[in-house]
Each structure stands twice: as C-alpha cells, then as structure tokens.
Design a protein around this motif. Sequence first.
Motif, PDB file in Angstrom:
ATOM      1  N   VAL A  12       0.842  -1.193   0.000  1.00  0.00           N
ATOM      2  CA  VAL A  12       0.000   0.000   0.000  1.00  0.00           C
ATOM      3  C   VAL A  12       0.878   1.244   0.000  1.00  0.00           C
ATOM      4  O   VAL A  12       0.638   2.215  -0.717  1.00  0.00           O
ATOM      5  N   ILE A  13       1.941   1.226   0.842  1.00  0.00           N
ATOM      6  CA  ILE A  13       2.853   2.367   0.904  1.00  0.00           C
ATOM      7  C   ILE A  13       3.530   2.569  -0.442  1.00  0.00           C
ATOM      8  O   ILE A  13       3.711   3.685  -0.921  1.00  0.00           O
ATOM      9  N   PHE A  62      -1.017  -0.515 -12.284  1.00  0.00           N
ATOM     10  CA  PHE A  62      -1.617   0.146 -11.138  1.00  0.00           C
ATOM     11  C   PHE A  62      -2.858   0.881 -11.615  1.00  0.00           C
ATOM     12  O   PHE A  62      -2.947   1.317 -12.768  1.00  0.00           O
ATOM     13  N   GLY A  63      -3.864   0.987 -10.737  1.00  0.00           N
ATOM     14  CA  GLY A  63      -5.099   1.642 -11.142  1.00  0.00           C
ATOM     15  C   GLY A  63      -6.163   1.566 -10.065  1.00  0.00           C
ATOM     16  O   GLY A  63      -5.872   1.345  -8.887  1.00  0.00           O
ATOM     17  N   TRP A  94      -8.174   0.158  -4.881  1.00  0.00           N
ATOM     18  CA  TRP A  94      -7.013   0.346  -5.732  1.00  0.00           C
ATOM     19  C   TRP A  94      -6.428  -1.010  -6.083  1.00  0.00           C
ATOM     20  O   TRP A  94      -6.751  -2.028  -5.451  1.00  0.00           O
ATOM     21  N   LEU A  95      -5.581  -1.049  -7.102  1.00  0.00           N
ATOM     22  CA  LEU A  95      -4.946  -2.299  -7.539  1.00  0.00           C
ATOM     23  C   LEU A  95      -3.520  -2.004  -7.957  1.00  0.00           C
ATOM     24  O   LEU A  95      -3.245  -0.987  -8.599  1.00  0.00           O
ATOM     25  N   PHE A 110       0.413 -11.394 -10.844  1.00  0.00           N
ATOM     26  CA  PHE A 110      -0.105 -11.302  -9.485  1.00  0.00           C
ATOM     27  C   PHE A 110      -0.528  -9.868  -9.242  1.00  0.00           C
ATOM     28  O   PHE A 110      -0.086  -8.938  -9.934  1.00  0.00           O
ATOM     29  N   ASN A 111      -1.412  -9.674  -8.267  1.00  0.00           N
ATOM     30  CA  ASN A 111      -1.812  -8.309  -7.938  1.00  0.00           C
ATOM     31  C   ASN A 111      -2.245  -8.217  -6.489  1.00  0.00           C
ATOM     32  O   ASN A 111      -2.627  -9.216  -5.864  1.00  0.00           O
ATOM     33  N   TYR A 112      -2.158  -7.006  -5.972  1.00  0.00           N
ATOM     34  CA  TYR A 112      -2.670  -6.636  -4.662  1.00  0.00           C
ATOM     35  C   TYR A 112      -3.830  -5.671  -4.888  1.00  0.00           C
ATOM     36  O   TYR A 112      -3.729  -4.768  -5.721  1.00  0.00           O
TER      37      TYR A 112
END
Length: 268
Positions: A12-13, A62-63, A94-95, A110-112
């Motif tokens: 996240v940071i 990112f988005g 967010w992603l 992979f994604n967060y």
Amino acid sequence: MMKFSPGLFVSVITLVASMAWGQDDIEKYLLTDSLQIEALLDVASGQDHDDQEVAAQAFTQFGLAGRQFSGLSALNTVLEAKGYGAISQVSPGWLFGTRIDVGDHVTLGFNYQGNYFLTGFSEGTSESARYTYFTFLVNGGYRTQFAGMQIVPGLGMGISQSMLTLKPNGTEEISWTELHANNDLISTIGQLDFAVSLGLSVGKYITSNKGKERLLNVSVGMIFHPFSFNSPGVVGGEFNTVQVAGMPDMHSSGFNISLTWGLSPKSD
C-alpha cells in the motif's frame, strides 16, 4: 485454527508513493520487477536479445478497483441493531501488480487490491463502523486477440484479509488515562480467508512516442472465499488476540471491476 500475522501493508505504501512521482520516476522504479522478470525468462528459454525476439512482455500495473460485497447482509443487520452504521454494499479501491504476457496466448501475474485509505466510518446512532479488505492473488489466463484487443479469461488464487473497525461516533483522540478507564474504545475484528477469482479482462497495447509498450486494461469478475484460515478475532499485537464467537460472516466476496494502466520497459 491457524493464526496469521500477514504484514501485507508494504504494498500500500509503495502504491501511494508511486502516485506522487513523475512519469520518469515511475518508469525508473516501478518497472524494476518487469525488467528482472523478462531477464529471468530470457535466461530460462535460452534466448538472446541480439538474435531472437523476446517471447515475454511484463507490465507493472496500477489503477482503480471496486468491489460489491454480496455476503454482508447478516452483519449489517447486527451492526444496525447495535447502533453502528451499516457497511456500504459497494466500495472503491485500488490495484497494484505485475502481468506477464508469454508467447501468443499465456498470461501470468499477481496483484494486490484493497480499499485501505479509501473508506471511512459509516455514522450510526451512537457508534460507527468501517470495513476494509486486502486481497493478494496469483493469476493465470489464456490470451487471444480480437479487433486489436487482448481478451483474457482467467483464474486466480490467493488470500484475503477482512477487517471491521468499531468506534464511538466522532472519537478522534483518547488520552492515556482514558485508554485504561474507558470501555467504549476502538476495536478491530479481523479474518483471513482463502480467495479464488474468476474474471475476464480486455486490454489494448499502446506504444508510446519513446517506443515503450503500455497496457490499458479493464477487468471484471467475481472473488470467492471458500474457507477461512482463522475465526474472526480481535486484532491486537498479533493478528487475532481473542476470537469472536457467533459473529456473522465478514468475507469480502463479490463482484469486482478494475481499470489499470500498465508500464513495460520493452521497446520495439
């Protein structure tokens, strides 16, 4: 039940910091993983940049993402009955992640994704509640081209952390004395689940004026949580300090949609 101490907040940071940088800094720092992945794939396949075309293309994505929660009705009923605000059925998020297009058809990555920093407390009669989620997924899919678009139906697996934070309305600060004397304190309940995603993404490659590939991508799908790694519990120094018995489900299952922009170091 197995206890977890996930420590998943570093991503996240990274995301928040990346949004503050300029375009040149984004490409310098965020594309490091893409460069490393492509180099490893080239070595594994025995390819030489001077002799053969690179068979894999990696994008740092990112988005924005959003999720509709389909299983929180019972929890909302209890929260409202106890004077807390109901959890919204739809949450912005967010992603951030990496996508690798290998050959003509294989897509891996992979994604967060989550809604930390993007959700607030829902004010109730005497108290308020905030619901946050964080999901990490490893994805795979079969890519086809249609009308200049990259169509990828895919499957993902990973973990989700759901957290419900309860506090008295309007409480922003509490003294050290009140911390020990007041029973109406902020409390957070957490749960860790196994996650499965089914989705469809539609993307388009865009070449910049510097010859670098970009990927504009829209994804829709569902995220399910077939089982949990632990029972809901009060979050303390460890993930779950005290378990909460009889609590309604707090899974973040539901429909989700995301819009992402992908950066790649590859040049034509």
